[in-house]
Motif scaffolding. Structure first.
Motif, short mmCIF file in Angstrom:
data_model
loop_
_atom_site.label_atom_id
_atom_site.label_comp_id
_atom_site.label_asym_id
_atom_site.label_seq_id
_atom_site.Cartn_x
_atom_site.Cartn_y
_atom_site.Cartn_z
N PHE A 1 -4.88 13.58 7.82
CA PHE A 1 -5.95 14.51 8.19
C PHE A 1 -6.09 14.58 9.70
CE2 PHE A 1 -10.47 15.06 9.27
CZ PHE A 1 -10.73 16.29 8.70
N GLU A 2 -6.06 13.43 10.33
CA GLU A 2 -6.18 13.37 11.79
C GLU A 2 -5.03 14.13 12.46
OE1 GLU A 2 -8.68 11.94 13.20
OE2 GLU A 2 -9.50 10.65 11.61
N ARG A 3 -3.86 14.03 11.86
CA ARG A 3 -2.68 14.63 12.47
C ARG A 3 -2.45 16.04 11.97
NH1 ARG A 3 1.31 11.16 14.38
NH2 ARG A 3 0.49 9.05 14.66
N ASP A 4 -3.40 16.52 11.19
CA ASP A 4 -3.28 17.89 10.74
C ASP A 4 -2.09 18.09 9.81
OD1 ASP A 4 -4.66 20.18 10.84
OD2 ASP A 4 -3.49 21.06 12.47
N ILE A 5 -1.76 17.05 9.08
CA ILE A 5 -0.69 17.16 8.09
C ILE A 5 -1.35 17.43 6.74
CG2 ILE A 5 1.17 15.95 6.89
CD1 ILE A 5 1.38 14.13 9.39
N ARG A 6 -0.97 18.50 6.08
CA ARG A 6 -1.61 18.86 4.83
C ARG A 6 -1.05 18.04 3.66
NH1 ARG A 6 -2.49 24.44 5.45
NH2 ARG A 6 -3.12 24.79 7.60
N ILE A 7 -1.99 17.55 2.85
CA ILE A 7 -1.61 16.86 1.63
C ILE A 7 -1.98 17.76 0.46
CG2 ILE A 7 -1.86 14.75 0.26
CD1 ILE A 7 -1.03 14.06 3.06
N PRO A 8 -1.15 18.05 -0.48
CA PRO A 8 0.22 17.53 -0.63
C PRO A 8 1.29 18.49 -0.12
CG PRO A 8 -0.47 18.59 -2.65
CD PRO A 8 -1.57 18.81 -1.65
N SER A 9 0.88 19.65 0.39
CA SER A 9 1.92 20.64 0.70
C SER A 9 2.94 20.14 1.72
CB SER A 9 1.27 21.94 1.18
OG SER A 9 0.47 21.69 2.31
N GLU A 10 2.47 19.41 2.72
CA GLU A 10 3.41 18.94 3.73
C GLU A 10 3.85 17.49 3.50
OE1 GLU A 10 2.23 21.52 7.59
OE2 GLU A 10 0.98 19.78 7.19
N LEU A 11 3.04 16.77 2.74
CA LEU A 11 3.36 15.36 2.50
C LEU A 11 2.78 14.94 1.15
CD1 LEU A 11 4.40 12.60 3.63
CD2 LEU A 11 2.10 12.25 4.54
N SER A 12 3.62 14.39 0.30
CA SER A 12 3.14 13.88 -0.98
C SER A 12 2.81 12.41 -0.83
CB SER A 12 4.21 14.06 -2.06
OG SER A 12 4.32 15.42 -2.41
N VAL A 13 1.73 12.00 -1.46
CA VAL A 13 1.30 10.60 -1.34
C VAL A 13 1.00 10.04 -2.73
CG1 VAL A 13 -0.44 9.05 -0.38
CG2 VAL A 13 0.27 11.06 0.92
N ILE A 14 1.49 8.85 -2.98
CA ILE A 14 1.19 8.17 -4.24
C ILE A 14 0.65 6.78 -3.94
CG2 ILE A 14 2.13 7.28 -6.41
CD1 ILE A 14 4.14 9.44 -6.45
N GLY A 15 -0.40 6.41 -4.63
CA GLY A 15 -0.99 5.08 -4.44
C GLY A 15 -0.58 4.13 -5.55
N PHE A 16 -1.26 3.00 -5.58
CA PHE A 16 -1.02 2.03 -6.64
C PHE A 16 -2.31 1.28 -6.93
CE2 PHE A 16 0.24 -1.60 -8.98
CZ PHE A 16 1.49 -1.34 -9.54
N ASP A 17 -2.62 1.12 -8.20
CA ASP A 17 -3.78 0.40 -8.73
C ASP A 17 -4.63 1.31 -9.59
OD1 ASP A 17 -3.28 -2.08 -7.66
OD2 ASP A 17 -4.71 -1.89 -5.99
N ASP A 18 -4.84 2.53 -9.06
CA ASP A 18 -5.80 3.44 -9.66
C ASP A 18 -7.20 2.86 -9.67
OD1 ASP A 18 -6.72 5.81 -10.71
OD2 ASP A 18 -6.45 5.17 -12.78
N ILE A 19 -7.66 2.53 -8.49
CA ILE A 19 -9.06 2.15 -8.38
C ILE A 19 -9.90 3.41 -8.60
CG2 ILE A 19 -8.66 0.22 -6.82
CD1 ILE A 19 -9.36 1.96 -4.49
#
Lengths: 345, 345
Positions: free
Chosen positions: A254-272
């Motif tokens: 967000f700070e770097r103005d990179i759009r999620i997910p169109s420009e970068l896909s992100v996956i987490g772990f745990d599912d909190i």
DNA sequence: ATGAAAGCGCTAACAG
DNA sequence: CTGTTAGCGCTTTCAT
């Protein structure tokens, strides 16, 4: 107001009151009813301390976590409590807050209150501290890292299954520059996740040199993304060792103005729980906290049931699964880049 | 292994062991040392149940919350535990999960374990259920809603102070279309927040017709924003009755392609930990959870100290303050609107 | 089926 | 200053 007063008023002996309250089947229904009437009338509640003292069972399970404020734990505590209530148990919750003194104190508190069993859910605990518990034959259940000794149960996590799903999901979306942000590698659980990632990538023949170490915090995730970009250039997808790290990535993006997910896909772990509340909602590998709590409680109940018999350490298994939400998308093509630069504030 | 064994091995009486362990100053240092040596050697820990039984004090404080998974509580539980540890107390944590049966059970559990005091942090609890505790003269501490009876302490929250700051902050940023999303209005705490908002607005002479009812959940926040826009058109700023609501607003704004804070300023309430992790980080009115926990614990400690004396209900006060983060900005001018439409996915 | 009584592990009078 | 002893409130033999 004690058992004697009930006995007096119901005109029976304390033994009968005790039997009635504990629903021993041999008591005369008449007497039992008389006892219960008095009990209700006076609002009498048996003294658990006295019970514990004579019976040798406290009906308390210890639950050791690292920090309650770690979003991974509240769900576990809640489930554990629900089960405790159902089974007339109480839960003694202690947190180590990563402090050796507090770990020691945790153990001491458990023993002083004579818990009937302890679930150790802190990922990483000095073995030596548990001596006291072992010595007293207190049933124990570990996640991931337990030794194979009697009265010690282990919950083994199948990290690979979920992580493989995550990697293949990304591959299916045509990602090839897939990065991984690890947790603190001294933790077995963090190491296992990294290993699972490596294996999953090699299974589908994608080279993997985009790896950075994080520390399972949001700040760690932020700086990991920064470092990743600085060292290797921007990846198109990032898999994170836990959700907090992923949230850090979201934030830094967000700070770097990179759009999620169109420009970068992100996956987490745990599912909190929190993973549902991010913008966008986080796609993540679920390691069900309720299921984990359920297994831990079950393990403890099993142990107290068979205290006398000397049986083998039992093994429990928890699998992981990818939960699709909205932080992943098709890999951007070159033309997608920088289409609509975003200027916050 | 009990106190008698220690006595035997240290060649003293059990009374002396007891005194040594409890650091009664009159014991001969020689003997004391001998006792402690044996204690350490055997890894002896006194049985708290027995202690409680004879002393009449369990050294357990009850802590009743609505749900541990409500992000408002983990911080409180952590602080409460820290204080408990410092004071050799244990904490009996129960959650009502908004279920009358569980509330009743909570009270029963507290009494059965003979807690020395109970902090009731669920905002809204059937008065009748507390009868049993009152009857037994168990010290109680409430937030916001306690009755004025002996052995009952109250923590009064100063909602106005922080909310006024929030409103004036918004006004200073030239916002005039300021909306408020309330919580469930049957809760005193939610009502108090709304009232504080109304007063703050009228103080600076801004008309306030942009009010919608939410329910303190993220989903509630999302639909509240939707409704707000449908009924009144888009406001330029929204103050929310709690952080989860604000997070819902953030989320719904994201869906609708409304930029935060450039197109819409958002302020939350509570300052849960999570508020730091949103994108953008949430400006919010802080109601310090650690401070609240500290006050509650202190209140309980005070009560147990003066059990015998019959004194007035004590009042504690917790103030609220605006925490500036990044979800607020100057009110958009007309020309700002729709400059760079954002197209996620 | 019920009651009398011993005792769980500890503390606190009370003696000495 | 230390030891002896009587309970704290309950469960559980052991008789009846």
């Amino acid at each position: 107001m004690d058992i004697r007063e009930i006995a007096r008023r119901a005109k029976v002996s304390t033994a009968t009151v005790s039997r009635a309250i504990n629903r021993v089947p041999t008591v005369d229904p008449q007497l039992s009813k008389r006892v219960w009437r008095v009990v209700e009338e006076l609002g009498y509640f048996p003294n658990t301390q006295a019970r514990a003292l004579v019976s040798g069972r406290s009906r308390i399970f210890g639950l050791i976590v690292s920090e309650i404020t770690n979003p991974f734990f509240p769900e576990i505590v809640q489930t554990f409590e629900n089960l405790a209530v159902e089974n007339n148990y109480e839960i003694l919750l202690t947190s180590t807050v990563h402090d050796p003194r507090r770990m020691e104190l945790s153990v001491r508190r458990m023993i002083e209150r004579r818990v009937d069993g302890v679930a150790i859910l802190t990922f990483g605990m000095e073995e030596s501290l548990l001596q006291h518990l072992r010595f007293r034959q207190v049933p124990l259940v570990f996640v991931d890292v337990g030794p194979d000794t009697p009265h010690v149960a282990n919950i083994r996590i199948d990290y690979l299954s979920g992580i493989r799903q995550a990697v293949q999901h990304l591959a299916a979306l045509r990602h090839t520059r897939i990065a991984f942000i690890t947790g603190p590698l001294r933790l077995k659980s963090a190491l296992a996740r990294k290993t699972a990632f490596l294996q999953s990538m090699s299974e589908i023949g994608i080279p993997t040199n985009l790896i950075t170490e994080g520390d399972h915090t949001m700040e760690g995730g932020m700086s990991a993304l920064t470092k990743l970009i600085a060292v290797h250039g921007r990846p198109t997808a990032i898999l994170c060792s836990n959700d907090m790290t992923a949230i850090g990535v979201l934030r830094e993006a967000f700070e770097r103005d990179i759009r999620i997910p169109s420009e970068l896909s992100v996956i987490g772990f745990d599912d909190i729980r929190l993973a549902q509340f991010t913008t966008p909602p986080l796609t993540t590998v679920q390691m069900s906290q309720t299921e984990l709590a359920r297994l831990a409680f079950q393990a403890l109940m099993n142990e107290v049931g068979q205290m006398s018999e000397d049986h083998q350490a039992s093994e429990y298994r928890l699998t992981t699964n990818l939960i699709l939400r909205r932080s992943t998308a098709l890999a951007p093509t070159t033309s997608d880049r920088k289409k609509a630069p975003r200027k916050p504030v």
